[in-house]
Every structure is written in C-alpha cells, then in structure tokens.
Design an enzyme around this catalytic site. Structure first.
Site, PDB file in Angstrom:
ATOM      1  NE  ARG A  15      39.843  57.223  35.055  1.00 52.68           N
ATOM      2  CZ  ARG A  15      38.772  56.454  35.208  1.00 52.68           C
ATOM      3  NH1 ARG A  15      38.916  55.157  35.301  1.00 52.68           N
ATOM      4  NH2 ARG A  15      37.562  56.978  35.254  1.00 52.68           N
ATOM      5  CD  GLU A  16      42.912  63.183  29.769  1.00 52.77           C
ATOM      6  OE1 GLU A  16      43.628  62.476  30.519  1.00 52.77           O
ATOM      7  OE2 GLU A  16      42.536  64.326  30.087  1.00 52.77           O
ATOM      8  CB  ILE A 437      38.669  35.574  42.592  1.00 51.43           C
ATOM      9  CG1 ILE A 437      39.507  34.441  42.005  1.00 51.43           C
ATOM     10  CG2 ILE A 437      39.473  36.301  43.641  1.00 51.43           C
ATOM     11  CD1 ILE A 437      39.802  33.292  42.965  1.00 51.43           C
ATOM     12  N   GLY A 438      35.319  36.370  43.029  1.00 53.32           N
ATOM     13  CA  GLY A 438      34.382  37.320  43.627  1.00 53.32           C
ATOM     14  C   GLY A 438      33.640  38.184  42.635  1.00 53.32           C
ATOM     15  CD  GLU A 490      33.998  41.218  44.844  1.00 51.10           C
ATOM     16  OE1 GLU A 490      34.729  42.151  44.481  1.00 51.10           O
ATOM     17  OE2 GLU A 490      34.448  40.152  45.307  1.00 51.10           O
ATOM     18  NE  ARG A 521      41.829  46.852  37.878  1.00 54.38           N
ATOM     19  CZ  ARG A 521      40.804  47.550  38.349  1.00 54.38           C
ATOM     20  NH1 ARG A 521      40.164  48.410  37.570  1.00 54.38           N
ATOM     21  NH2 ARG A 521      40.397  47.383  39.586  1.00 54.38           N
ATOM     22  CB  CYS A 522      43.391  53.869  36.722  1.00 50.50           C
ATOM     23  SG  CYS A 522      44.264  54.333  35.229  1.00 50.50           S
ATOM     24  CG  ASP A 605      39.480  39.143  48.164  1.00 48.81           C
ATOM     25  OD1 ASP A 605      39.623  37.918  48.030  1.00 48.81           O
ATOM     26  OD2 ASP A 605      38.574  39.792  47.605  1.00 48.81           O
ATOM     27  CG  HIS A 701      45.610  39.952  34.841  1.00 45.90           C
ATOM     28  ND1 HIS A 701      45.900  38.790  35.494  1.00 45.90           N
ATOM     29  CD2 HIS A 701      45.413  40.885  35.803  1.00 45.90           C
ATOM     30  CE1 HIS A 701      45.907  39.017  36.802  1.00 45.90           C
ATOM     31  NE2 HIS A 701      45.607  40.277  37.010  1.00 45.90           N
TER      32      HIS A 701
HETATM   33  N1  GLN Z   1      37.304  39.672  45.269  1.00 46.10           N
HETATM   34  C1  GLN Z   1      38.002  40.540  44.389  1.00 46.10           C
HETATM   35  C2  GLN Z   1      37.430  40.427  42.991  1.00 46.10           C
HETATM   36  O1  GLN Z   1      37.079  39.378  42.587  1.00 46.10           O
HETATM   37  C3  GLN Z   1      39.474  40.229  44.354  1.00 46.10           C
HETATM   38  C4  GLN Z   1      40.217  41.114  43.399  1.00 46.10           C
HETATM   39  C5  GLN Z   1      41.716  41.037  43.512  1.00 46.10           C
HETATM   40  O2  GLN Z   1      42.251  40.113  44.052  1.00 46.10           O
HETATM   41  N2  GLN Z   1      42.417  41.989  42.989  1.00 46.10           N
HETATM   42  O3  GLN Z   1      37.340  41.371  42.274  1.00 46.10           O
HETATM   43 ZN    ZN Z   2      43.502  38.782  42.725  1.00 49.12          ZN
END
Ligand code: GLN
Ligand code: ZN
Length: 760
Positions: A15-16, A437-438, A490, A521-522, A605, A701
């Site tokens: 991932r350079e 979302i988490g 998380e 992003r990988c 999810d 993003h």
């Molecule tokens: N619950 C995950 C998070 O918040 C959902 C990520 C996703 O939808 N790609 O990271």
């Molecule tokens: Zn998402």
C-alpha cells in the site's frame, strides 16, 4: 499463446501509494515526492509483468485516485467550482475526488459510486452545459513513454467513450446527444496521437456494454465506434469488456474493425454461447478473460485449457486467442508472498495478482502444446494436484441446521407498524432522533494498539482495558454532543467484515491482502474457506459494557450476511445462496444474544447489499434478491416486539429496488444521501416506504465540516418527502476514517440542526 492483463493493482504491494498520498494530503511530503513514489510503483508493476512474460502489459491503468476520474480529467470534464479554486492540476484533481476546504475555498467532493458489481468506487464525472470536451492525453502518453524508457512496450488503457458517457452526470440542461460529437472528436484525437507515437495497441474499456442495452444504447455504441474506427490508422484498437457478457451487442462488435475484442468468460454466462453462435472474425484477436480477476482461488488449468480449446474451435475459422484476465487485477490483492501466517496447505489453493501473472504465463505455454504433452508438464501436474484432494471444508452440523430452516423463520411478527409504535414508547426517543452509523474516528494510536495486540506485544487484558477506555470516552463524548441513540464506536474492529470473518469459524484471514476500495481506502476481505458458523458471542461484551455507561439506548452493531459475503472472497464450490444462509444463522445467534444481554437497538449493516445486484435487471430477483432479502430477515426474525432493528446501506442507489429494501423488514434504515441526488426520497414516498429512514445529512468521505444551516436545509428538503415520525438524523456512514476534530464539529452541528427542526 499470447497473454494480456487488463489492469494491475496500483496501490503497491504494501500500500505504498496509499501512505504516500495520505502524507501528501497532510502536507508532510511535496507533490514531487508523491509523483516519485508513483513513478517507482509503476516501474515495479510493469517490470513484474514483463518478467513473468506477459505480452500485453497495460499502462495508464495507474491512478492517484480513480481511473474514471482520470479519464474525465483527460477529456476536460472539470466542473466550474473546482476550476475556480485555482489549484494546481494535481490538487484540482484531488479536490474533485475528496472535496476541498481551505484558503482557496470550500467545495464538496464529486459523487462516488460503486464500480459495476465490485467493491471498488469510481468518481462520477459531472458535465455542465459549458463544459468543453477537450483532450489532454499527457498522462496516457507520458506513462507509455515512461514504460518505453524501461524497455517495456505497453498497451495504454483508458475508459471508452460509451462507458464514460453512460456514467457521467449531466447536471444542467444538456445531455449525451449534445456532447457526443465532441466526445468522438476527443477520442479520435487520442487515436491520432497513438498513431503519431507509434503506439500499436490502445485498450478502450467498455464494461457498460454488459448491461441490458436498449436500441438507443446500441445506436449510440454503433455511432461512436463507426466514427472512431474510420480513423484508427495503424493503431490496433482493443475493445475491452468485463463483468459479464455482451449479448445485446455482440454481433455489432464482431462486425467492426476492432483489432481485438476482450470478452469475459468468467462472469459472462453467455459469452461462450455467443462466440459459438455468431462466430468471431478471423482477422481479430479474441482476448479471452479466463483468469478470474475478482476471486483469489487458483485457476484450474484443466478446465481453462479445455475452455480455450473450445473457444478456438467454436466456429469454423480457427480463432486467434489471447489469454487474458477476466477484468482488471485491481480487484484482487497484490501478492501471496507476504502471507507468512497462512499455512501452505491453504496457500496452495490461492492466487493473487502476482500469482495470476504466473498462471497467465503458464497457461500461455500449455495452450500451445498438444494435449498428451500437456499432461506431462510440471506446471500442469502441480496445478492439478491442488484440485485432486478434497478440501477440509465441510461441517455436517451447519448443513443440517440449514436444511431445517422453516418458512416462518423468515418472518418477524407482529407487523412492523405495530412494532414501531411499541418501540417509540419503550425507547422514549425525541422526534428526529439523532444517531451515528457506528464507528468513531480510528486514530493512529488506536490502530497502533490493535496492531500491538495482534503481534502479541500487549496482553489480552491490556488490550481489553484499552478498548474499554476508548468506549467510555466515546460514550461520554456522544452524551456531551447530545446524540440520542449511542454507539460504542467499533474501536475493536479493523473492518466491519474482517472483524466478523475472524470471529466466525470457516473463515481464513490474510495479513496484507489489501484491495483498493476507493482512493486511498483499502479493505482486506477475509476468505471463506469452509462452512461458516459461530462458536461464541462476537460483540456482546463490548456492547454490554457500553450500555452500562449510559441511560441512553446503545446500538448493538453487526454486519449482515449479504455484506459479509459480498466483502469476503467467496467459495466457488458451493452457491452464494448457501454461504449467505450459513452466515445469516451465525448472525441470528448474535442478535439473540445481544437482545438477551439487554441491548434494545441492534443495527445489522447491509452496506453492500446493492453492490452485488446482478448488472442485468432481468436477473435481479431470481439470482439475488429472492435469497438475499430473506437471509437478512432470518437474522432478526427471532427478536421481541420492542427490540428495534436498524440496518444501514451505503449509497442510496436503490431507487429501483425499494420494495425489496422495505421487505428486509427492518424498523429503521440509514443510508448515504448527501453525495447523491435526493431522488431516492421521491421513490420512498411513491412506494409507501414503511421503514423509518435516516438519509445521511452530511458526507463522511470528506474532511469537510457541514454547517448547521446546510444540515437544516437538507432536513427541510427531506421533510417534504418523509413524514415527521419517520425521519432520523445521522451522517452518511461510519466515522472511522475521519479525524476527531472535524467529527466533533460536524456532529455538534448535526445535533443543533435536529433541535432547530424539532422546534419548528
Ligand atoms: N457500522 C459501520 C461503521 O460505522 C458501517 C460502515 C459502512 O457502512 N461501510 O463503520
Ligand atoms: Zn455506510
């Protein structure tokens, strides 16, 4: 027999490119240093292919962010708002990809969408009425020359005009027809430049041809290529398709003077049939996509050689076949070499990008030999050994449980409308509940701690304490911000699928098998090796701990079966449906354990549900939704009335499958909406969507902080389509890739906006 690669991973073996780009974004290295890293990577990628003996080596498949964005830029498609920033070429490019907030202005990024049926994302080019389509082929030509200087002749690759036109968004009054001639002119100019520079092959990628095509689509394709091919000169044009078959346009294609046509024999269910039925012109090369560019299992040489010989003999004239990957190798990890924790007994079954080069080369040699000779070749013998023994991957208990699923296991009772009422009472949430979302930002320190734990540098106890501390801080932070439904953050997860892959039986996981998802992003998809089941709870302790710290509801966070499967490398010996159901049962066990432990809100999810929808509409239900949606219901049908089930999907591009989404029977769904148009909301209303909804109010993003006004506006628009009692307020997606500071500011603005709306 000659060999061809459609595209090669550009992120580097370790991932350079990702690390260099991120340093550049943070201002830690100069643009020159970034360019040097890129140049060095290209050199490695070309020489690796050269050394393996690949005949058609791609160039211009390199990208700093996304090749479709590169193509748009090469055609002059740069929206005004980015030009007005007056940044350097490179920074304008990054502004389109990631948004820009700084001294020169404040603009959001362009929309991002899934690339066909992969987990790769492309940037959606935006064409405005005054956009001037004008070619600048510097990148393509320079990369060609760069390779040439290394003594490597390449075939430059660029997205073809049909696919680009289809994927562009025309944001004002004009449309495809208004720009068609200019597009054609630009590609003509490109072909002329190839001629001037003695470039003998140009690969035009046209994956959009594998969709269902209307008559208008076909006419568009014909018009474009009849014009372009007139002026091909000495440049051989390779029309490259992938991700399916081209049944609607095959005859047109073979009747045109393309020097080569690339067809996918892997995902293209009808490809062989087409060749057999309509033939293939003698003067052309058929680039046969037989080495799977999407999966990581070793190629079975016997099957492939049989296929190649059937292709060659599919019609009377002997077809000239070039052995090719089925799509770009971008979608598989770089090399098996770094996987020293994976036992050889497993590794012999796999093949990543580098190993696929060897497969191509070996197949190229074997394909030229007589059948009886082939059998005594070492490469062939070694390959067949792998397929002779049965893999140890079956579990009788799992199979039995699967066989005993009953119809009622797919149905949650009572009806959703009733449940939603009960939940409102029980959870006592305000109008427009706010949530996330988490995931919360994963700082360097957190990643380092997880890495240390993996390497056994810290004990399990130390690690647990560390994560608990993060959770406690996160809960406090959310309470302070004033969110209504909290999450634990998380922190223990590297990735929403890999985490479960590691916890479930039947999975293998890799160390460095990264695949680019978007930009820098990988992801590291785990590998489904055998029958999948859950041995013990995977998330309960963390959620219970988090809930113990607050009186607000704490969401339990799980990944759904369809997403787990779609973001894993699947088995090829059983059906996708069977694998998804196995995973669904494992997640069901976890849901019930969370509920029993006092968790009242559980989010499952399905970020990737939309992604594997077959590209042809006619296959959507039969081949996918008819089992994917019930599998989701199986995960939650056993919970009590007042347990609230959430789901989350990235990308709101499900306008056309809204009934199926409602059929998942979740109580609440959150999804990405800020980067796409809000058409989805109209469709929700038209379809009487019953699930409560949280369309993301800002884009995660990008590091940009949305203002309160901006969010209030977004909510006001949403309220014209969604009733008050159904609307949730949340960001687009998880926050793990964001910084702490911007997250704090954004969430505070979001909570403030919700308050303003509540008081109206
Ligand atoms: N619950 C995950 C998070 O918040 C959902 C990520 C996703 O939808 N790609 O990271
Ligand atoms: Zn998402």
């Amino acid at each position: 027999m000659q060999t061809s690669v459609i595209g090669f991973p550009r992120i580097g073996t370790l991932r350079e490119l990702k690390f260099a780009s991120e340093k550049y974004f943070r201002g830690e290295i100069s643009s020159q240093e970034l360019l040097d890293t890129a140049k060095n990577l290209r050199k490695i990628h070309w020489t690796t292919q050269k050394n393996e003996g690949i005949d058609f080596i791609p160039s211009n498949d390199f990208s700093f962010y996304d090749t479709l964005l590169d193509t748009a830029a090469a055609l002059g498609i740069v929206p005004r708002r980015y030009k007005e920033l007056n940044l350097s070429g490179l920074d304008t490019y990054f502004a389109m990809a990631r948004g820009y907030q700084g001294e020169s202005g404040d603009v959001k990024a362009l929309a991002m969408k899934k690339w066909f049926n992969t987990n790769y994302h492309y940037i959606v080019p935006e064409v405005e009425d005054d956009t001037v389509i004008k070619l600048s082929a510097d990148k393509l030509l320079n990369e060609y020359k760069e390779a040439k200087e290394l003594g490597i002749t390449t075939k430059p690759v660029i997205a073809g005009p049909y696919t680009v036109l289809k994927l562009c968004r025309f944001t004002e009054n004009k449309g495809i027809d208004d720009f068609l001639d200019d597009f054609i002119a630009a590609y003509k100019e490109l072909i002329a430049l190839c001629n001037d520079n003695n470039i003998s092959w140009l690969q035009l990628d046209e994956p959009a041809l594998v969709y269902d095509l209307s008559d208008a689509d076909k006419a568009l394709f014909n018009k474009i290529y009849d014009e372009l091919l007139k002026e091909r000169g000495n440049c051989n044009i390779l029309l490259q398709t992938y991700f399916g078959d081209v049944r609607d346009i095959y005859e047109d294609i073979i009747n045109k003077p393309f020097a080569g046509v690339g067809l996918d024999f892997n995902e293209g269910r009808k490809t062989f049939e087409l060749v057999e039925k309509y033939g293939f012109s003698a003067g052309k090369l058929l680039f046969a996509g037989v080495v799977n560019g999407k999966n990581i299992w070793k190629n079975n040489y016997k099957k492939t050689l049989d296929l190649i010989s059937s292709i060659k003999n599919a019609c009377d004239n002997n077809i000239n076949v070039v052995i090719s990957t089925s799509c770009s190798l971008l979608h598989v990890p770089y090399t098996l070499k770094h996987e020293d924790k994976l036992a050889d007994s497993y590794k012999i079954h796999f093949s990543f990008a580098e190993e696929k080069l060897t497969e191509l080369a070996e197949l190229g040699v074997l394909a030229d030999k007589k059948q009886d000779k082939v059998k005594s070749e070492n490469a062939y013998i070694d390959n067949q050994k792998v397929f002779e023994e049965e893999r140890n991957c079956h579990n009788a208990e799992v199979k039995e449980r699967l066989a005993n699923i009953k119809e009622e296991d797919y149905v949650r009772l009572p009806l959703r409308s009733e449940r939603q009422k009960l939940q409102k009472e029980k959870l006592g949430l305000p109008e427009f509940p706010t949530t996330t979302i988490g995931s919360f930002p994963q700082t360097k320190e957190i990643k380092a701690e997880r890495a240390a734990y993996r390497k056994n540098e810290i004990s399990e106890e130390e690690y647990t304490q560390y994560i608990k501390k993060q959770i406690a801080d996160c809960v406090k932070w959310q309470e302070e911000i004033g969110l209504d439904v909290l999450v634990h953050g998380e922190y223990e997860r590297n990735d929403m699928v890999e985490y479960f892959g590691e916890a479930l039986e039947g999975y293998l996981f890799t160390q460095k098998a990264w695949v680019q998802s978007y930009g820098t992003r990988c992801v590291k998809p785990p590998v489904i090796w055998g029958d999948v089941y859950r041995k013990k709870p995977m998330t309960v302790d963390w959620s219970v701990y988090a809930q113990s710290l607050t009186n607000k509801p704490m969401k339990g966070m799980l990944t759904g079966p369809v997403t787990i499967l779609n973001w894993s490398f699947p088995r090829e010996d059983i059906t996708i449906k069977e694998s998804i159901l196995q995973i669904a049962l494992a997640i069901r066990d976890e849901v019930l354990d969370l509920e029993a432990a006092g968790i009242k809100v559980i989010q499952i999810d399905e970020a990737a549900l939309r992604e594997k929808l077959p590209l042809r509409k006619s296959d959507w239900y039969n081949e996918y939704l008819d089992f994917a949606i019930p599998a989701f219901r199986l995960t939650h049908s056993g919970v009590k009335n007042d347990t609230q089930i959430h789901t989350h999907m990235c990308y709101s591009e499900f306008t056309d499958i809204i009934p199926a989404i409602d059929d998942m029977d979740a109580d609440v769904i959150t999804f990405e909406a800020s980067r796409s148009d809000l058409l989805i909301l109209d469709s929700l209303r038209e379809n009487n969507f019953e699930t409560e909804v949280g369309p993301g109010v800002y884009d995660i993003h990008s590091p940009r902080v949305p203002s309160v006004d901006e969010i209030v506006n977004a909510l006001n628009i949403m309220l014209t389509k969604i009733s008050r009692d159904k609307l949730w307020v949340n960001p687009d997606c998880g926050l793990k890739t964001r910084g702490v500071k911007e997250t704090d500011a954004s969430l505070r603005n979001m909570v403030e906006a919700a308050k303003i709306i509540r008081n109206r």
